[in-house]
Scaffold this motif. Structure first.
Motif, PDB file in Angstrom:
ATOM      1  N   GLU A 453       0.809  -1.213   0.000  1.00  0.00           N
ATOM      2  CA  GLU A 453       0.000   0.000   0.000  1.00  0.00           C
ATOM      3  C   GLU A 453       0.843   1.264   0.000  1.00  0.00           C
ATOM      4  O   GLU A 453       0.602   2.200  -0.775  1.00  0.00           O
ATOM      5  N   VAL A 454       1.854   1.316   0.880  1.00  0.00           N
ATOM      6  CA  VAL A 454       2.659   2.524   1.020  1.00  0.00           C
ATOM      7  C   VAL A 454       3.527   2.750  -0.212  1.00  0.00           C
ATOM      8  O   VAL A 454       3.568   3.855  -0.773  1.00  0.00           O
ATOM      9  N   ASP A 455       4.225   1.710  -0.657  1.00  0.00           N
ATOM     10  CA  ASP A 455       5.078   1.857  -1.838  1.00  0.00           C
ATOM     11  C   ASP A 455       4.254   2.221  -3.071  1.00  0.00           C
ATOM     12  O   ASP A 455       4.672   3.044  -3.891  1.00  0.00           O
ATOM     13  N   ALA A 456       3.090   1.589  -3.212  1.00  0.00           N
ATOM     14  CA  ALA A 456       2.239   1.894  -4.364  1.00  0.00           C
ATOM     15  C   ALA A 456       1.799   3.355  -4.332  1.00  0.00           C
ATOM     16  O   ALA A 456       1.759   4.024  -5.369  1.00  0.00           O
ATOM     17  N   PHE A 457       1.472   3.862  -3.147  1.00  0.00           N
ATOM     18  CA  PHE A 457       1.035   5.257  -3.050  1.00  0.00           C
ATOM     19  C   PHE A 457       2.125   6.209  -3.507  1.00  0.00           C
ATOM     20  O   PHE A 457       1.888   7.113  -4.322  1.00  0.00           O
ATOM     21  N   TRP A 458       3.347   6.039  -2.996  1.00  0.00           N
ATOM     22  CA  TRP A 458       4.402   6.997  -3.321  1.00  0.00           C
ATOM     23  C   TRP A 458       4.867   6.849  -4.765  1.00  0.00           C
ATOM     24  O   TRP A 458       5.271   7.843  -5.391  1.00  0.00           O
ATOM     25  N   CYS A 459       4.812   5.659  -5.319  1.00  0.00           N
ATOM     26  CA  CYS A 459       5.096   5.504  -6.747  1.00  0.00           C
ATOM     27  C   CYS A 459       4.019   6.199  -7.578  1.00  0.00           C
ATOM     28  O   CYS A 459       4.314   6.841  -8.599  1.00  0.00           O
ATOM     29  N   PHE A 460       2.773   6.091  -7.134  1.00  0.00           N
ATOM     30  CA  PHE A 460       1.677   6.770  -7.823  1.00  0.00           C
ATOM     31  C   PHE A 460       1.838   8.286  -7.744  1.00  0.00           C
ATOM     32  O   PHE A 460       1.597   9.005  -8.724  1.00  0.00           O
ATOM     33  N   VAL A 461       2.258   8.783  -6.590  1.00  0.00           N
ATOM     34  CA  VAL A 461       2.514  10.225  -6.447  1.00  0.00           C
ATOM     35  C   VAL A 461       3.554  10.675  -7.464  1.00  0.00           C
ATOM     36  O   VAL A 461       3.396  11.709  -8.128  1.00  0.00           O
ATOM     37  N   SER A 462       4.629   9.887  -7.604  1.00  0.00           N
ATOM     38  CA  SER A 462       5.673  10.238  -8.575  1.00  0.00           C
ATOM     39  C   SER A 462       5.131  10.207  -9.997  1.00  0.00           C
ATOM     40  O   SER A 462       5.454  11.083 -10.814  1.00  0.00           O
ATOM     41  N   PHE A 463       4.314   9.211 -10.314  1.00  0.00           N
ATOM     42  CA  PHE A 463       3.732   9.122 -11.653  1.00  0.00           C
ATOM     43  C   PHE A 463       2.807  10.315 -11.903  1.00  0.00           C
ATOM     44  O   PHE A 463       2.820  10.912 -12.985  1.00  0.00           O
ATOM     45  N   MET A 464       2.015  10.677 -10.907  1.00  0.00           N
ATOM     46  CA  MET A 464       1.096  11.808 -11.063  1.00  0.00           C
ATOM     47  C   MET A 464       1.845  13.132 -11.201  1.00  0.00           C
ATOM     48  O   MET A 464       1.335  14.074 -11.803  1.00  0.00           O
TER      49      MET A 464
END
Length: 664
Positions: A453-464
């Motif tokens: 959950e945490v890693d996916a969130f911060w990777c998504f933040v970078s993608f966004m």
């Protein structure tokens, strides 16, 4: 003869209990029947089914925080083994220094185990199975006590089903699902009782099918208004366009030229071919020469990845590593770690210890933001329309994102919980943007790969950070990319561009979906994993995704011209390319186009700027080793002070707002 549709699960919840002893108050009794409750659409009817669970374990793993709190949630799938045969699994935990953020690092892809009381054996439990049509249900009575809500369904002939106890939540979701397919109204005699009435024909085709069924929904809508159909489904960006030219019923049959004119008014600034306007740079046709042949390589293996790390875990020979990823992608076993670097979550020069420290701090930061929306009461949310709208839109989109993928199939599965919670937390991270339709498409592959959950969130933040402008209300990112794409296409194939222009398609609006969510709906799920990791390398040039668009159009131009497709046919044809494209072929052609452009002398400055080409390496000879020169295409000299290439978009144009027109 009516078509027979496969059964479709509309609602599913595990951890629903029946108390065979008849004591409806005390939870911890000698025996309980733990089961799965479903609403299933079958042959035009909706059935409510209770199936007692067995005790086997599916060993798939993901990391997921609890849905209703910040504590740990285990998902236990029940199957065919007896409880005595089930081995105890110790789940590796990732702990922050604040225990309330504890996560399960490998939470089994399984539904909650039954911990209250013992489980009834196979022959005994089978008698508790029931399946009943919604049309047979008369009322449902809601009872609340310290153990949780209980729902008592009564049939129209006055007999009752066994009371269903929701000790682990889910009663509200069941009632919400029932309201989608039936009418629930309060009984005048008893406010705790709801009357159930159903229409004569329930869900002949679900809303989700209407969205995704090419044979019905899409074609039907295309015949009515093809361009609205193309844009209608993706973001508030597209909703903004949709509202701008949605008219009365009589106007829905607009001719193509009128639709094109309206679109030009909605997204101004795309008419880049008007040579009479001041500020245009008039350039003669450029001879691009032969398009070089390129080859693709095998995916990067785990051994090759580990060879690019030093003893402290720093990545080394990064340029060569990125080039290897660009040429072949990654083995799936490498993606979980490599994507964190490619997306910018992990710095390339960080040590292993530094990354562990970063994850601990990011874990705390994530859950503090998550608690912000978790702690909002119903009363607070009633007075916060934006949060309410975000939640409603997220719940709607999550339930129809990649549902054919096993990771997201079923109801209320860990994958869906992750999508929901990460998107809600992102609203806290960037409340100004919040949630926009289409963002769930960008998140689902990241969740699938990270399983955390945490890693996916911060990777998504970078993608966004790269995709943010695509979803802004003013549409600047989309407008800029369409301008740039039109410029590139006119350089590469002016005759094809002229044909599109003659069919009122010169604005290239049919590429809108490709750009908005980075081809997510055009390729299979596995192909998107490959395509995105290749694009994230930043090679072989800036805005490589625009050359991917050119490669697709180059493959389709012969059919479009030979069939003499008009405005509507072009839109329909491009939309129907979904899931029919070969990702390796498109990548190969796009790289070849990039090298072809880079070899040219006298390119328009706008093209050099869009692709950020290295002026010192352009015009290499045919004898150059193409396989080793991919990285050299990217410009290494200083960019023009007036231009800032950020997030894959050109965020500022030079101070004179120069435009480009090509002359044959």
């Amino acid at each position: 003869m009516a078509a027979n549709f496969a059964p479709k699960v509309l609602f599913e919840h595990d951890g629903v209990f029946i108390h065979p002893s008849g004591d409806e108050i005390v939870v911890e009794q000698d025996v309980l029947v733990c089961g799965s409750l479903q609403l299933v659409e079958k042959d035009g009817d909706v059935m409510m089914e209770f199936t007692p669970l067995e005790d086997s374990v599916d060993p798939s793993h993901i990391l997921c925080a609890a849905k209703d709190s910040s504590s740990v949630m285990e998902w236990v799938q029940c199957g065919g083994q007896h409880q005595g045969e089930r081995g105890q699994q110790l789940l590796e935990s990732q702990l922050s220094y604040e225990t309330e953020w504890d996560l399960v690092n490998s939470a089994s892809f399984k539904k909650k185990s039954c911990t209250n009381g013992s489980v009834i054996g196979g022959n005994e439990r089978s008698r508790w199975f029931f399946s009943v049509s919604l049309s047979q249900l008369g009322t449902v009575t809601i009872q609340e006590d310290h153990a949780g809500p209980t729902l008592i369904f009564t049939l129209k002939e006055s007999s009752s089903l066994p009371p269903l106890h929701f000790h682990q939540g889910g009663s509200r979701e069941l009632l919400d699902s029932l309201r989608r397919v039936a009418t629930l109204s309060e009984s005048p005699e008893d406010e705790s009782r709801l009357l159930i009435s159903t229409p004569n024909k329930i869900l002949s085709q679900s809303f989700e099918n209407l969205l995704d069924d090419n044979n019905y929904g899409l074609v039907h809508k295309f015949r009515k208004d093809p361009y609205v159909t193309t844009l209608d489904r993706f973001s508030k960006v597209t909703n903004y366009i949709f509202d701008a030219f949605r008219g009365t019923e009589e106007q829905h049959q607009r001719p193509p030229e009128e639709v094109a004119h309206l679109l030009g008014e909605v997204i101004p600034g795309l008419e880049i071919n008007q040579q009479e306007e001041p500020g245009f740079e008039v350039i003669t046709r450029v001879d691009l020469g032969m398009r070089p042949q390129v080859t693709r390589s095998e995916p990067l293996s785990p051994d090759s990845w580990s060879q690019h790390q030093d003893q402290e875990g720093r990545m080394i020979h990064i340029s060569r590593l990125k080039e290897s990823i660009f040429k072949g992608g990654l083995c799936h076993a490498v993606r979980k770690e490599a994507w964190k670097f490619l997306l910018g979550y992990f710095p390339w020069n960080s040590t292993l210890e530094q990354r562990k420290s970063l994850q601990r701090s990011k874990t705390d930061e994530y859950f503090r933001m998550k608690l912000q929306w978790k702690s909002v009461s119903e009363e607070q949310e009633k007075r916060n329309s934006r949060l309410r709208d975000y939640r409603s839109l997220i719940e709607k989109d999550v339930n129809r994102t990649d549902r054919t993928n096993r990771f997201f199939e079923g109801m209320d599965t860990p994958g869906l919980v992750l999508l929901h919670d990460i998107l809600m937390t992102y609203c806290m991270y960037d409340f100004d943007l919040g949630y926009v339709q289409g963002m769930s498409d960008l998140l689902s592959p990241i969740v699938f790969v990270m399983e955390n959950e945490v890693d996916a969130f911060w990777c998504f933040v970078s993608f966004m950070d790269h995709m943010h402008q695509n979803f802004e209300e003013q549409m600047q990112g989309m407008k800029t990319q369409l301008i740039q794409l039109s410029t590139l296409l006119r350089l590469l194939d002016p005759s094809f561009w002229s044909y599109l222009e003659s069919q009122d398609s010169g604005y290239l609006y049919f590429c809108f979906r490709w750009l908005l969510i980075r081809f997510k709906r055009e390729f299979s799920f596995q192909d998107i994993l490959r395509l995105w990791e290749v694009m994230w390398t930043g090679l072989p040039c800036q805005n490589f995704h625009l050359l991917l668009c050119c490669a697709i159009l180059d493959s389709e131009k012969a059919k479009i011209i030979e069939e003499n497709y008009g405005f509507n046919e072009i839109l329909k044809h491009v939309n129907e390319l979904s899931m029919k494209l070969d990702v390796e072929e498109i990548l190969q052609k796009a790289e070849s186009i990039c090298l072809q452009i880079n070899k040219c002398q006298g390119l328009p400055e706008s093209v050099v700027t869009i692709l950020s080409l290295d002026t010192e390496t352009r015009g290499v000879s045919d004898s150059t080793d193409l396989g080793s020169s991919t990285a050299a295409v990217v410009r290494t000299t200083h960019r023009d002070d007036h231009t800032c290439a950020t997030n894959g978009h050109l965020r500022a144009i030079d101070s004179q707002h120069r435009k480009v027109a090509f002359m044959s």
